[in-house]
Design an enzyme around this catalytic site. Structure first.
Site, PDB file in Angstrom:
ATOM      1  N   HIS A  37     -17.697  30.601  41.126  1.00 38.94           N
ATOM      2  CA  HIS A  37     -17.062  29.602  40.258  1.00 38.94           C
ATOM      3  C   HIS A  37     -17.122  28.187  40.828  1.00 38.94           C
ATOM      4  O   HIS A  37     -16.382  27.318  40.365  1.00 38.94           O
ATOM      5  CB  HIS A  37     -15.603  30.000  39.976  1.00 38.94           C
ATOM      6  CG  HIS A  37     -15.489  31.232  39.116  1.00 38.94           C
ATOM      7  ND1 HIS A  37     -14.316  31.926  38.939  1.00 38.94           N
ATOM      8  CD2 HIS A  37     -16.423  31.893  38.390  1.00 38.94           C
ATOM      9  CE1 HIS A  37     -14.526  32.967  38.135  1.00 38.94           C
ATOM     10  NE2 HIS A  37     -15.801  32.968  37.801  1.00 38.94           N
ATOM     11  N   THR A  54      -8.100  40.226  43.032  1.00 37.44           N
ATOM     12  CA  THR A  54      -8.434  39.685  41.702  1.00 37.44           C
ATOM     13  C   THR A  54      -7.833  40.551  40.612  1.00 37.44           C
ATOM     14  O   THR A  54      -7.782  41.776  40.747  1.00 37.44           O
ATOM     15  CB  THR A  54      -9.959  39.540  41.503  1.00 37.44           C
ATOM     16  OG1 THR A  54     -10.198  39.029  40.178  1.00 37.44           O
ATOM     17  CG2 THR A  54     -10.723  40.842  41.692  1.00 37.44           C
TER      18      THR A  54
HETATM   19  P1  OAD Z   1      -5.572  35.972  39.230  1.00 36.09           P
HETATM   20  O1  OAD Z   1      -4.481  34.965  39.415  1.00 36.09           O
HETATM   21  O2  OAD Z   1      -5.919  36.363  37.842  1.00 36.09           O
HETATM   22  O3  OAD Z   1      -5.232  37.309  40.001  1.00 36.09           O
HETATM   23  C1  OAD Z   1      -4.805  37.313  41.338  1.00 36.09           C
HETATM   24  C2  OAD Z   1      -4.673  38.742  41.789  1.00 36.09           C
HETATM   25  O4  OAD Z   1      -4.340  38.733  43.157  1.00 36.09           O
HETATM   26  C3  OAD Z   1      -3.592  39.556  41.061  1.00 36.09           C
HETATM   27  O5  OAD Z   1      -4.133  40.788  40.646  1.00 36.09           O
HETATM   28  C4  OAD Z   1      -2.535  39.757  42.142  1.00 36.09           C
HETATM   29  O6  OAD Z   1      -1.875  41.022  42.005  1.00 36.09           O
HETATM   30  C5  OAD Z   1      -3.369  39.733  43.385  1.00 36.09           C
HETATM   31  N1  OAD Z   1      -2.672  39.361  44.624  1.00 36.09           N
HETATM   32  C6  OAD Z   1      -1.594  38.563  44.785  1.00 36.09           C
HETATM   33  N2  OAD Z   1      -1.271  38.444  46.081  1.00 36.09           N
HETATM   34  C7  OAD Z   1      -2.175  39.195  46.772  1.00 36.09           C
HETATM   35  C8  OAD Z   1      -2.385  39.463  48.153  1.00 36.09           C
HETATM   36  N3  OAD Z   1      -1.599  38.936  49.099  1.00 36.09           N
HETATM   37  N4  OAD Z   1      -3.409  40.278  48.491  1.00 36.09           N
HETATM   38  C9  OAD Z   1      -4.224  40.809  47.549  1.00 36.09           C
HETATM   39  N5  OAD Z   1      -4.075  40.581  46.228  1.00 36.09           N
HETATM   40  C10 OAD Z   1      -3.070  39.772  45.847  1.00 36.09           C
HETATM   41  O7  OAD Z   1      -6.843  35.391  40.012  1.00 36.09           O
HETATM   42  P2  OAD Z   1      -8.380  35.772  39.867  1.00 36.09           P
HETATM   43  O8  OAD Z   1      -8.562  37.202  39.549  1.00 36.09           O
HETATM   44  O9  OAD Z   1      -9.069  35.214  41.049  1.00 36.09           O
HETATM   45  O10 OAD Z   1     -11.535  31.053  37.142  1.00 36.09           O
HETATM   46  O11 OAD Z   1      -8.781  34.921  38.609  1.00 36.09           O
HETATM   47  C11 OAD Z   1     -10.102  34.903  38.197  1.00 36.09           C
HETATM   48  C12 OAD Z   1     -10.483  33.555  37.683  1.00 36.09           C
HETATM   49  O12 OAD Z   1      -9.572  33.134  36.679  1.00 36.09           O
HETATM   50  C13 OAD Z   1     -10.419  32.444  38.689  1.00 36.09           C
HETATM   51  O13 OAD Z   1     -11.580  32.332  39.491  1.00 36.09           O
HETATM   52  C14 OAD Z   1     -10.281  31.237  37.844  1.00 36.09           C
HETATM   53  C15 OAD Z   1      -9.194  31.767  36.934  1.00 36.09           C
HETATM   54  O14 OAD Z   1      -9.007  31.090  35.817  1.00 36.09           O
HETATM   55  C16 OAD Z   1     -11.949  29.868  36.806  1.00 36.09           C
HETATM   56  O15 OAD Z   1     -11.373  28.861  37.113  1.00 36.09           O
HETATM   57  C17 OAD Z   1     -13.207  29.918  36.001  1.00 36.09           C
END
Ligand code: OAD
Length: 243
Positions: free
Chosen positions: A121, A191
């Site tokens: 990204h 994620t």
């Molecule tokens: P999210 O905010 O959707 O998800 C974060 C994930 O991390 C959740 O499933 C949480 O349960 C988990 N989490 C929280 N704390 C954690 C920890 N200490 N260890 C492991 N996991 C943990 O973020 P992304 O999946 O990265 O895109 O979101 C995907 C994309 O959506 C991003 O890259 C961004 C966003 O909009 C763009 O900007 C295009």
């Protein structure tokens, strides 16, 4: 039901892997103090990231979007890699074929020492000019003007990140797809697995016969397809998995 962490089967899969692909998301940087997108703390001044990270929002109010990015940049500038980032960088050095695919734009994997890194990204420290296309790195926090302008043509600069509705760089996507197809172990950490095409990389790996291991404190849309869903924080689990 998520399984208790780090069974012998999971440790064997990690130790025996020759070709590893890893997909990370905002959760791996949570323990560095950077808020995730969809969890608590993801909001900024009552705006949801999905409302700000779009070409339409930028066209309508570039100042507002840049203020949000400056806020994120200030948090990231103060952050350091956590044990999860460091474990992945260390793992890379001991595996013949290793690709770390990240959705994060914060650069913390690189700071931790990861080099075989695919930033799906983009990167929040890079800017791209809407006028002449010039790319630059700009680490000033805060930026002196909102929105910033190109030093060459005075065009409007945007962060060099992918927004909702935009396509990924085809070369970047090809590298990520090939690594996911070829790996024998696919690790997905931090994620929610709701943004495409990133989430589908785990499905590709599964279809190609890889073992899929997930690390996340919560269940996600990928938990059902993972062979092992390890319930916990990446900063706790990854160093133990990789030890
Ligand atoms: P999210 O905010 O959707 O998800 C974060 C994930 O991390 C959740 O499933 C949480 O349960 C988990 N989490 C929280 N704390 C954690 C920890 N200490 N260890 C492991 N996991 C943990 O973020 P992304 O999946 O990265 O895109 O979101 C995907 C994309 O959506 C991003 O890259 C961004 C966003 O909009 C763009 O900007 C295009």
């Amino acid at each position: 039901m998520m399984e208790p962490v780090l069974s012998a089967e999971v440790m064997d899969a990690a130790r025996g892997a020759q070709r590893v692909a890893v997909l990370t998301g905002a959760g791996v940087s949570a323990e560095s103090g950077i808020p995730t997108f969809r969890g608590a703390g993801g909001l900024w001044k009552d705006h949801r990231p999905e409302e700000l990270a779009t070409p339409e929002a930028f066209a309508e109010d570039p100042k507002l979007v840049w203020e949000w990015y400056d806020w994120r940049r200030s948090l990231i500038a103060a952050a350091i890699p956590n044990p999860g980032h460091r474990a992945l960088a260390e793992w890379e050095r001991s595996i013949p074929e290793f690709t770390l695919i990240t959705q994060n734009v914060d650069g913390l994997h690189h700071l931790a020492g990861s080099r075989r890194l695919v930033e799906l990204h983009g990167n929040i420290w890079r800017t791209r000019c809407g006028g002449c296309g010039r790319m630059d790195e700009d680490r000033r926090v805060p930026l002196p003007e909102h929105p910033p302008h190109c030093s060459t043509c005075r065009g409007l600069l945007r962060p060099d990140v992918i927004w909702f509705g935009e396509s990924l760089d085809p070369d970047v996507l090809t590298t990520a797809t090939e690594a996911s197809n070829r790996c024998d172990l696919f690790l997905v950490a931090g994620t929610s697995g709701v943004v495409e095409p990133a989430a589908s990389l785990a499905r590709l790996a599964l279809q190609s016969g890889a073992t899929v291991i997930e690390v996340n404190p919560d269940r996600t849309s990928l938990s059902a397809i993972a062979h092992h869903s390890l319930a916990g924080r990446s900063g706790d689990i990854l160093p133990r998995l990789i030890a």
